[in-house]
Write an enzyme that holds these catalytic residues in place. Structure first.
Site, mmCIF file in Angstrom:
data_model
loop_
_atom_site.group_PDB
_atom_site.id
_atom_site.type_symbol
_atom_site.label_atom_id
_atom_site.label_comp_id
_atom_site.label_asym_id
_atom_site.label_seq_id
_atom_site.Cartn_x
_atom_site.Cartn_y
_atom_site.Cartn_z
ATOM 1 N N SER A 125 0.833 -1.207 0.000
ATOM 2 C CA SER A 125 0.000 0.000 0.000
ATOM 3 C C SER A 125 0.865 1.254 0.000
ATOM 4 O O SER A 125 1.974 1.264 0.560
ATOM 5 C CB SER A 125 -0.854 -0.009 1.271
ATOM 6 N N THR A 127 0.495 3.519 1.834
ATOM 7 C CA THR A 127 0.628 3.947 3.228
ATOM 8 C C THR A 127 2.058 3.763 3.745
ATOM 9 O O THR A 127 2.481 4.466 4.667
ATOM 10 C CB THR A 127 -0.402 3.205 4.115
ATOM 11 N N TYR A 150 -2.236 -1.021 10.876
ATOM 12 C CA TYR A 150 -2.430 -1.591 9.533
ATOM 13 C C TYR A 150 -1.229 -1.231 8.643
ATOM 14 O O TYR A 150 -0.640 -2.095 7.988
ATOM 15 C CB TYR A 150 -3.731 -1.057 8.906
ATOM 16 N N LYS A 154 1.937 -3.613 6.790
ATOM 17 C CA LYS A 154 2.378 -3.591 5.381
ATOM 18 C C LYS A 154 3.883 -3.339 5.306
ATOM 19 O O LYS A 154 4.592 -3.989 4.543
ATOM 20 C CB LYS A 154 1.620 -2.514 4.592
HETATM 21 P P1 NAD Z 1 -10.759 -7.375 1.130
HETATM 22 O O1 NAD Z 1 -10.970 -7.360 2.593
HETATM 23 O O2 NAD Z 1 -11.946 -7.232 0.239
HETATM 24 O O3 NAD Z 1 -9.961 -8.700 0.690
HETATM 25 C C1 NAD Z 1 -9.061 -9.352 1.553
HETATM 26 C C2 NAD Z 1 -9.465 -10.811 1.585
HETATM 27 O O4 NAD Z 1 -8.592 -11.524 2.452
HETATM 28 C C3 NAD Z 1 -10.891 -11.031 2.108
HETATM 29 O O5 NAD Z 1 -11.600 -11.839 1.192
HETATM 30 C C4 NAD Z 1 -10.692 -11.740 3.444
HETATM 31 O O6 NAD Z 1 -11.742 -12.622 3.744
HETATM 32 C C5 NAD Z 1 -9.368 -12.441 3.192
HETATM 33 N N1 NAD Z 1 -8.618 -12.786 4.404
HETATM 34 C C6 NAD Z 1 -8.258 -11.998 5.444
HETATM 35 N N2 NAD Z 1 -7.555 -12.707 6.336
HETATM 36 C C7 NAD Z 1 -7.471 -13.972 5.872
HETATM 37 C C8 NAD Z 1 -6.885 -15.175 6.358
HETATM 38 N N3 NAD Z 1 -6.247 -15.224 7.524
HETATM 39 N N4 NAD Z 1 -7.006 -16.292 5.601
HETATM 40 C C9 NAD Z 1 -7.674 -16.281 4.429
HETATM 41 N N5 NAD Z 1 -8.239 -15.180 3.919
HETATM 42 C C10 NAD Z 1 -8.142 -14.025 4.631
HETATM 43 O O7 NAD Z 1 -9.688 -6.243 0.792
HETATM 44 P P2 NAD Z 1 -9.167 -5.706 -0.616
HETATM 45 O O8 NAD Z 1 -9.574 -4.289 -0.716
HETATM 46 O O9 NAD Z 1 -9.526 -6.642 -1.692
HETATM 47 O O10 NAD Z 1 -7.616 -5.734 -0.347
HETATM 48 C C11 NAD Z 1 -6.783 -6.805 -0.744
HETATM 49 C C12 NAD Z 1 -5.386 -6.546 -0.234
HETATM 50 O O11 NAD Z 1 -4.928 -5.304 -0.749
HETATM 51 C C13 NAD Z 1 -5.300 -6.442 1.296
HETATM 52 O O12 NAD Z 1 -4.092 -7.028 1.719
HETATM 53 C C14 NAD Z 1 -5.265 -4.949 1.524
HETATM 54 O O13 NAD Z 1 -4.601 -4.616 2.713
HETATM 55 C C15 NAD Z 1 -4.483 -4.475 0.323
HETATM 56 N N6 NAD Z 1 -4.749 -3.075 -0.017
HETATM 57 C C16 NAD Z 1 -6.040 -2.661 -0.194
HETATM 58 C C17 NAD Z 1 -6.292 -1.316 -0.472
HETATM 59 C C18 NAD Z 1 -7.709 -0.821 -0.633
HETATM 60 O O14 NAD Z 1 -7.919 0.383 -0.552
HETATM 61 N N7 NAD Z 1 -8.702 -1.674 -0.888
HETATM 62 C C19 NAD Z 1 -5.232 -0.417 -0.601
HETATM 63 C C20 NAD Z 1 -3.922 -0.884 -0.426
HETATM 64 C C21 NAD Z 1 -3.692 -2.221 -0.137
#
Ligand code: NAD
Ligand code: UDP
Length: 340
Positions: A125, A127, A150, A154
């Site tokens: 991210s 961040t 969070y 990362k």
């Molecule tokens: P999301 O919450 O929709 O998807 C994350 C998925 O991981 C979910 O389906 C959740 O059920 C699964 N998960 C969490 N812990 C788990 C575990 N222990 N075992 C199995 N599955 C698990 O989030 P997203 O927006 O799709 O983000 C995906 C990734 O990208 C994340 O790592 C997030 O931190 C990163 N990210 C997201 C954003 C954003 O703004 N959406 C920005 C930067 C980084």
């Protein structure tokens, strides 16, 4: 064609990436514990593409269960989306965040080592740039001081991947630093489905538009930006998903340890998002200006040159596309995947 394991692939970005990988001809295996998602998203990925996904309900921290997945499939590369991502919740429950996010990463790296799988892409991210690096952010800048647990997970996971790649010369890693993904697949069948009150801007806007929330509070209009509201690098989730396909193509062909920003390079303010959403969709977003939100930076946007140079990828969709597609998803699914 190669097989890609999407850890956390049932979520917002994972499901959109699954569609693009399937469309590009890859086999997709998803492992997710549905901590923040639903198997319905995967069913819809199959509907959109007309292709099958192998889905495992699995906590990635469960090394024995994960090992079985690696035995059942010849995995060529992994994309690690699995993690908890709510900034405010991470402040309240830091231990849960460190446990889940760090442990999923260690578990994946350990099981990959056992199974001799040597290619992983990680969802990082913007961040991690912290508070003091100047915008636009370039990948050569040092990681900064994060403002919440969070963000620290990362930064720590990036460090873990760098150390693992240094120790195992055969391991290839791409750390993708996402900026602000919004929007949804053009079909309106998959999209962002936050639980409870949305923390992020776009889902809040769409929930006001659909009548689930009364009013958007814009956090601060006294920032040193052109209109006083914060600016961010909003990126259409389908563009982001296509960036993952390019990263998979690259990592399958090259031995690498790369950090790559996935953003547009173009900042927009909160007010511009609200105005564009109203104009494109012909709906009013009831809003008020409130106090600044703790930890928010005035501006955050990418220098997106490296992604073009290394991956041959740049964004194609506009802010209008993002606003139209976010609304199309919310309108068709006022309660997300619930009751679907
Ligand atoms: P999301 O919450 O929709 O998807 C994350 C998925 O991981 C979910 O389906 C959740 O059920 C699964 N998960 C969490 N812990 C788990 C575990 N222990 N075992 C199995 N599955 C698990 O989030 P997203 O927006 O799709 O983000 C995906 C990734 O990208 C994340 O790592 C997030 O931190 C990163 N990210 C997201 C954003 C954003 O703004 N959406 C920005 C930067 C980084
Ligand atoms: N924001 C806002 N009201 C909200 C949610 C967000 O004004 O209800 C602003 C927030 O202050 C930031 C921008 O919208 O400037 C993007 O916030 P978001 O939480 O979506 O992403 P962040 O950049 O903080 O990760």
């Amino acid at each position: 064609m190669a097989t890609v394991l999407l850890a956390g692939g049932a979520g917002y970005i994972g499901s959109h990436t699954a569609v693009e990988l399937l469309n590009a001809g890859y086999e997709v295996v998803i492992a997710d514990n549905f901590a923040n998602s639903s198997p319905e998203s995967v069913r819809r990925v199959e509907q959109i593409t007309g292709k099958k996904v192998t889905l495992y309900e699995l906590d990635i921290k469960d090394r024995a269960g994960l090992s079985e997945v690696f035995h059942a499939h010849q995995i060529d590369a992994v994309i690690h989306f699995a993690g908890l991502k709510a900034v405010g919740e991470s402040v309240e429950k830091p231990i849960m965040y460190y446990r889940n996010n760090i442990d999923t990463t260690l578990s994946l790296l350990e099981v990959m080592q056992e199974a001799d799988v040597k290619k992983i892409i990680f969802s990082s991210s913007a961040t991690v740039y912290g508070e003091t690096n100047p915008v636009p952010y370039t990948e050569t800048m040092p990681r900064g001081v994060c403002t919440n647990p969070y963000g620290w997970t990362k930064a720590m996971m990036e460090q873990i991947f760098e150390d693992a790649a240094r120790a195992d010369q055969a391991l290839s890693v791409i750390l993708l630093r996402y900026f602000n993904p919004i929007g949804a697949h053009a079909s309106g069948r998959i999209g962002e489905d936050p639980q409870g009150i949305p923390n992020n801007l776009m889902p809040y806007v769409t929930q006001v538009a659909v009548g689930k929330r009364a009013c958007l509070t814009i956090y601060g209009n006294d920032y040193p930006t052109p209109d006083g509201t914060c600016t961010r690098d909003y990126i259409h989730v389908v563009d982001l998903a296509k960036g993952h396909v390019k990263a998979i193509q690259y990592i399958l062909q090259n031995h690498c340890m790369e950090i790559i920003n996935l953003g547009t390079g173009q900042p927009y303010s909160v007010t511009e998002i609200v105005d564009t959403f109203e104009k494109v969709n012909g709906v009013k977003i009831n809003h008020v200006y409130g106090a600044r939100r703790a930890g928010d930076l005035p501006a955050c946007y990418a220098n997106a040159d490296k992604a073009l140079e290394i991956l041959g990828w740049k964004t194609e969709l506009s802010l209008e596309d993002m606003c139209r597609d976010a609304w199309n998803w919310q309108k068709q699914n006022p309660n997300g995947y619930q009751n679907a």
